[in-house]
Structures are given as structure tokens and as C-alpha cells.
Write an enzyme that holds these catalytic residues in place. Structure first.
Site, PDB file in Angstrom:
ATOM      1  N   ASP A  99       0.868  -1.177   0.000  1.00  0.00           N
ATOM      2  CA  ASP A  99       0.000   0.000   0.000  1.00  0.00           C
ATOM      3  C   ASP A  99       0.902   1.224   0.000  1.00  0.00           C
ATOM      4  O   ASP A  99       1.554   1.520   1.007  1.00  0.00           O
ATOM      5  CB  ASP A  99      -0.898   0.022   1.240  1.00  0.00           C
ATOM      6  CG  ASP A  99      -1.984  -1.045   1.212  1.00  0.00           C
ATOM      7  OD1 ASP A  99      -1.841  -2.032   0.466  1.00  0.00           O
ATOM      8  OD2 ASP A  99      -2.967  -0.894   1.966  1.00  0.00           O
ATOM      9  N   LYS A 164      -7.068   3.608  -2.415  1.00  0.00           N
ATOM     10  CA  LYS A 164      -7.334   3.465  -0.975  1.00  0.00           C
ATOM     11  C   LYS A 164      -7.573   4.851  -0.377  1.00  0.00           C
ATOM     12  O   LYS A 164      -6.882   5.807  -0.719  1.00  0.00           O
ATOM     13  CB  LYS A 164      -6.146   2.776  -0.308  1.00  0.00           C
ATOM     14  CG  LYS A 164      -6.231   2.652   1.213  1.00  0.00           C
ATOM     15  CD  LYS A 164      -5.016   1.899   1.746  1.00  0.00           C
ATOM     16  CE  LYS A 164      -4.906   1.971   3.252  1.00  0.00           C
ATOM     17  NZ  LYS A 164      -3.700   1.285   3.764  1.00  0.00           N
ATOM     18  N   LYS A 193     -10.252   0.297  -1.609  1.00  0.00           N
ATOM     19  CA  LYS A 193     -10.006  -0.108  -0.229  1.00  0.00           C
ATOM     20  C   LYS A 193     -10.388   1.043   0.686  1.00  0.00           C
ATOM     21  O   LYS A 193      -9.908   2.170   0.521  1.00  0.00           O
ATOM     22  CB  LYS A 193      -8.540  -0.485  -0.012  1.00  0.00           C
ATOM     23  CG  LYS A 193      -8.231  -0.831   1.462  1.00  0.00           C
ATOM     24  CD  LYS A 193      -6.799  -1.308   1.643  1.00  0.00           C
ATOM     25  CE  LYS A 193      -6.448  -1.480   3.124  1.00  0.00           C
ATOM     26  NZ  LYS A 193      -5.075  -1.969   3.339  1.00  0.00           N
TER      27      LYS A 193
END
Length: 234
Positions: A99, A164, A193
Site C-alpha cells: 500500500d 485506498k 479499499k
């Protein structure tokens, strides 16, 4: 509808959508052991940790769980070469997912080609080392809705796998509004996400209902236990 998810989803299915996350700087190895056990017990998708803890997880758990690590965390303003190095080291260690934080300074300056190259560099490095999934954190609380849509386009062009919402370190939280916006902007080209301030089962389910394919939370165990109770009360 959230009620439908409570009825139809098995706890294991929900757990498989959760990245159980331990990124607090004051965490110790005892807490890490708990999070490893949580990940095994509930069947979370993976344990999300800093790169520096990967070898300790292997020492404690072998390769019994999948691991994700953060890159350029939490501000996103390290150089591309530093982010690439982190991604390559993660791949060499056998990490499954990374990430990364988008370069928000460059993005806010409308230096979009730099932002795209930054993401592309990490994606190429990660994939070359066998990492399956790259997610890009855009820190939604710092962006306008139009900027969020633009960020999605850059992430798609850079061939990452997820957008995300937040790091959870700058006061922003995942919201229904943002997840819905990102999901619609993605047009099924990338996944969403939701991360940041998600601590309860109903919140996680509402975000999934809005379009999130993955939930990032440090409260995965609590969410699953609450979800089981919700199912039992139906």
C-alpha cells in the site's frame, strides 16, 4: 443493503476482505504476536505492517499468513527511488501486497505526470518482484471530490490495483461518500479499499455496500466478533 450482507455473508467471507493492520509506532512485539494470531484465527486477508517488521513476523509465524506492507508511509513525499527500493525489498522478502502513499504535495501542485510516474515506478518494481497487488493511498480528507476523481484516473493509468482512502494518520476517515465516489469513478477498472477510522462491523459493512472490496483496520478482531453477534441476533 447492510441487512442483506449480515444475512448472506459468512464471517470468514468478511474476514477475507479485511487487511488486519498494525502500523502504530508504539506497538511492541507482544502486540504483533496478538495480531498474527488474530490473522490466523479469523482468516483475515493479510496482516498489514511496516516493512521493518516483516522478518519478525516470519520469525514468529513462519509463512502461515500473508503479509502486506506500506510504502512511502504515511506522508507520500519520499522520492520515487526510495519508494521503489521499499517495494523491491518487500518483494524480495515475499510480501504479497503493498500500500503506497501517493505524492500528495505533487498532486496538489497539479504535477500529475510526476504523480503517475511515481505510482508506475512502484507498480513495476512490485510486480517484477512477484507482489500481487499494489494499492495507492490518496488521503481523501485532503482532496476535493474532483481531485479524488483525478487521482483515480492517474492510478488507473499507472496500472495499480486499488485506490485506498486514507492512511489513518492524518485525521481523515473512510466515509460512505468517498467510497461511493471512488467506486463510481473507478468504473470497475480498479478496486476500492476503505481505510481510516473503521472500528465497528456495521461501519465496515456499510463501506462494503458502498463499493469497497477491501477494508483496512486495526480493529479486525472486534469487527468480526461484532459481526458474529449481529448474525446471531437475526
Amino acid at each position: 443493503m447492510v441487512k442483506d450482507l449480515i444475512h448472506s455473508m459468512h464471517p470468514r467471507e468478511l474476514a477475507e476482505m479485511i487487511d488486519h493492520t498494525l502500523l502504530k509506532p508504539d506497538s511492541d512485539f507482544n502486540l504483533l504476536e496478538k495480531y498474527i494470531e488474530d490473522t490466523r484465527r479469523y482468516g483475515f486477508k493479510l496482516l498489514m505492517i511496516p516493512l521493518s517488521l516483516v522478518e519478525k513476523v516470519y520469525e514468529l509465524a513462519g509463512k502461515t499468513i500473508e503479509i502486506g506492507v506500506v510504502v512511502g508511509f504515511p506522508l507520500g513525499n519520499t522520492s520515487t527511488s526510495v519508494k521503489v527500493t521499499e517495494a523491491m525489498e518487500a518483494g524480495d522478502l515475499g510480501v504479497s501486497e503493498v500500500d503506497m502513499v501517493m505524492n500528495i504535495n505533487a498532486f496538489k501542485s497539479k504535477h500529475y505526470e510526476y504523480v503517475k510516474r511515481d505510482i508506475e515506478g512502484v507498480v513495476r518494481a512490485a510486480k517484477s518482484k512477484g507482489i500481487k497487488t499494489v494499492k495507492v493511498i490518496i488521503e481523501t480528507g485532503l482532496l476535493t471530490d474532483e481531485e479524488k476523481k483525478k487521482a483515480v484516473e492517474l492510478i488507473v493509468e499507472a496500472k495499480a490495483d486499488f485506490v485506498k482512502t486514507c492512511t489513518g494518520f492524518l485525521g481523515s476517515t473512510a466515509t460512505i461518500h468517498d467510497v461511493t465516489l471512488l467506486y463510481n469513478a473507478s468504473g470497475n477498472r480498479i478496486k476500492v479499499k476503505a481505510s481510516g477510522g473503521i472500528r465497528h462491523a456495521l461501519d465496515a459493512l456499510a463501506l462494503i455496500n458502498a463499493g469497497a472490496s477491501r477494508i483496512g483496520t486495526s480493529s479486525g478482531d472486534k469487527i468480526i466478533e461484532e459481526f458474529i453477534k449481529l448474525k446471531e441476533s437475526k
